[in-house]
Design a protein around this motif. Sequence first.
Motif, PDB file in Angstrom:
ATOM      1  N   ALA A 230      -5.466 -14.800 -42.795  1.00 57.67           N
ATOM      2  CA  ALA A 230      -4.122 -14.492 -42.295  1.00 57.67           C
ATOM      3  C   ALA A 230      -3.144 -14.398 -43.444  1.00 57.67           C
ATOM      4  N   SER A 231      -3.159 -15.352 -44.359  1.00 62.03           N
ATOM      5  CA  SER A 231      -2.151 -15.302 -45.420  1.00 62.03           C
ATOM      6  C   SER A 231      -2.447 -14.175 -46.390  1.00 62.03           C
ATOM      7  N   ASN A 232      -3.719 -13.845 -46.591  1.00 63.00           N
ATOM      8  CA  ASN A 232      -4.044 -12.689 -47.434  1.00 63.00           C
ATOM      9  C   ASN A 232      -3.500 -11.417 -46.821  1.00 63.00           C
ATOM     10  N   ASN A 233      -3.684 -11.261 -45.518  1.00 61.99           N
ATOM     11  CA  ASN A 233      -3.171 -10.078 -44.828  1.00 61.99           C
ATOM     12  C   ASN A 233      -1.680  -9.988 -44.932  1.00 61.99           C
TER      13      ASN A 233
ATOM     14  N   ARG B 281     -15.572 -27.196 -37.542  1.00 62.21           N
ATOM     15  CA  ARG B 281     -14.238 -26.778 -37.145  1.00 62.21           C
ATOM     16  C   ARG B 281     -13.361 -26.446 -38.340  1.00 62.21           C
ATOM     17  N   ASN B 282     -13.377 -27.322 -39.322  1.00 54.98           N
ATOM     18  CA  ASN B 282     -12.438 -27.152 -40.428  1.00 54.98           C
ATOM     19  C   ASN B 282     -12.678 -25.893 -41.219  1.00 54.98           C
ATOM     20  N   SER B 283     -13.936 -25.578 -41.471  1.00 54.85           N
ATOM     21  CA  SER B 283     -14.181 -24.432 -42.332  1.00 54.85           C
ATOM     22  C   SER B 283     -13.753 -23.137 -41.663  1.00 54.85           C
ATOM     23  N   SER B 284     -13.894 -23.034 -40.341  1.00 54.79           N
ATOM     24  CA  SER B 284     -13.444 -21.792 -39.707  1.00 54.79           C
ATOM     25  C   SER B 284     -11.935 -21.714 -39.703  1.00 54.79           C
ATOM     26  N   ARG B 285     -11.269 -22.860 -39.555  1.00 56.39           N
ATOM     27  CA  ARG B 285      -9.802 -22.852 -39.604  1.00 56.39           C
ATOM     28  C   ARG B 285      -9.298 -22.416 -40.966  1.00 56.39           C
ATOM     29  N   ILE B 286      -9.919 -22.965 -41.986  1.00 58.21           N
ATOM     30  CA  ILE B 286      -9.481 -22.630 -43.336  1.00 58.21           C
ATOM     31  C   ILE B 286      -9.711 -21.152 -43.595  1.00 58.21           C
ATOM     32  N   ALA B 287     -10.855 -20.648 -43.153  1.00 54.57           N
ATOM     33  CA  ALA B 287     -11.158 -19.230 -43.361  1.00 54.57           C
ATOM     34  C   ALA B 287     -10.138 -18.370 -42.644  1.00 54.57           C
TER      35      ALA B 287
ATOM     36  N   LEU C 235      -2.936 -10.924 -35.656  1.00 52.57           N
ATOM     37  CA  LEU C 235      -3.061 -11.989 -36.634  1.00 52.57           C
ATOM     38  C   LEU C 235      -2.081 -13.101 -36.311  1.00 52.57           C
ATOM     39  N   ASN C 236      -0.862 -12.654 -35.875  1.00 53.13           N
ATOM     40  CA  ASN C 236       0.133 -13.672 -35.582  1.00 53.13           C
ATOM     41  C   ASN C 236      -0.281 -14.554 -34.442  1.00 53.13           C
TER      42      ASN C 236
END
Lengths: 96, 225
Positions: free
Chosen positions: B121-124, B110-116, B139-140
């Motif tokens: 999102a923040s890169n975009n 779970r965590n790794s997909s959330r972090i990804a 994205l929002n």
Amino acid sequence: MSKEYQMRAAINQKLIEMGERERLKELLRAKLVECGWKDQLKAHCKDVIREKGLEHVTVEDLVTEVTPKGRALVPDSVKKELLQRIRAFLVQHAAL
Amino acid sequence: MKMEEKPLSGPDNTRLEALIQDIYSELVEDACLGLCFEVHRAVKQGYFFLDETDQDSIKEFEIVDQPGVDIFGQVFNQWKNKECECPNCKRLIAASRFAPHLEKCLGMGRNSSRIANRRLASNNNISKSESDQEDNDDLNDNDWSYGAEKKAKKRKSDKNQNSPRRSKSLKHKNGELGTSISLDPYKQYNYNAGISFESLGPNEVRSLLTTQCGVISEHTKKMCT
């Protein structure tokens, strides 16, 4: 005396009919296992059997050896709780 | 149940007590008898002493009662300092950190997909900054999943203060979906710390205050929307 006997018989019948006797029996059994009474008594049985010889042990032997010890070994808390439940049942259902 | 005898209760309680004791004794005797029958059957069927037959394994599995060791004789944190090689990155990882490391390293869990997702999102948002709110809608939407919202709340200080996504999500919380487009130019002022009305012109102040509350909090210096 027979009136007393009749009354006791009636009470016992009520205990059985309402299922309370079974419940009390199960409760007692469970508590005795929990507190280690059964294991203690089983160990005592082992001694009796080794003494009398494995082949020749009879039910009567076991009963005469084990029952008095068993009665004495019941812990006070268990005894109190059961007396309490019996009293509660009688007070509630025996028209006292 | 009608009784013609004098009642059991009342001053003469001994009869009641005697009755209770008798019932109790019967029950105990039943229990003892039950045990006797059980034992007797076990003896005659030959399985009573079965647990004592193998002395060797009795010794082997005896309960251990030493300090520093559990009842099986195993040491508690024996594996704490061992290291394992990760099959993916070939690094040596400590045993207690091995599972979480695998999660991140293999990209599962779970965590790794959330972090990804968050990183994406923040890169975009850093690249496409203020224009095109609608394009960022998909994205929002990540905002509204439970975990991302939690992370968004936790890491408020980390995120870009001026990011339009941030102001948009806060606006959603206050139920003002309709005004998002008209306030575009003001977005970058709204949620900065230390905003003051002197920095805005009178027209801006008027349009700002007719659509939003405008009260600036004492603690956070942020403007109420």
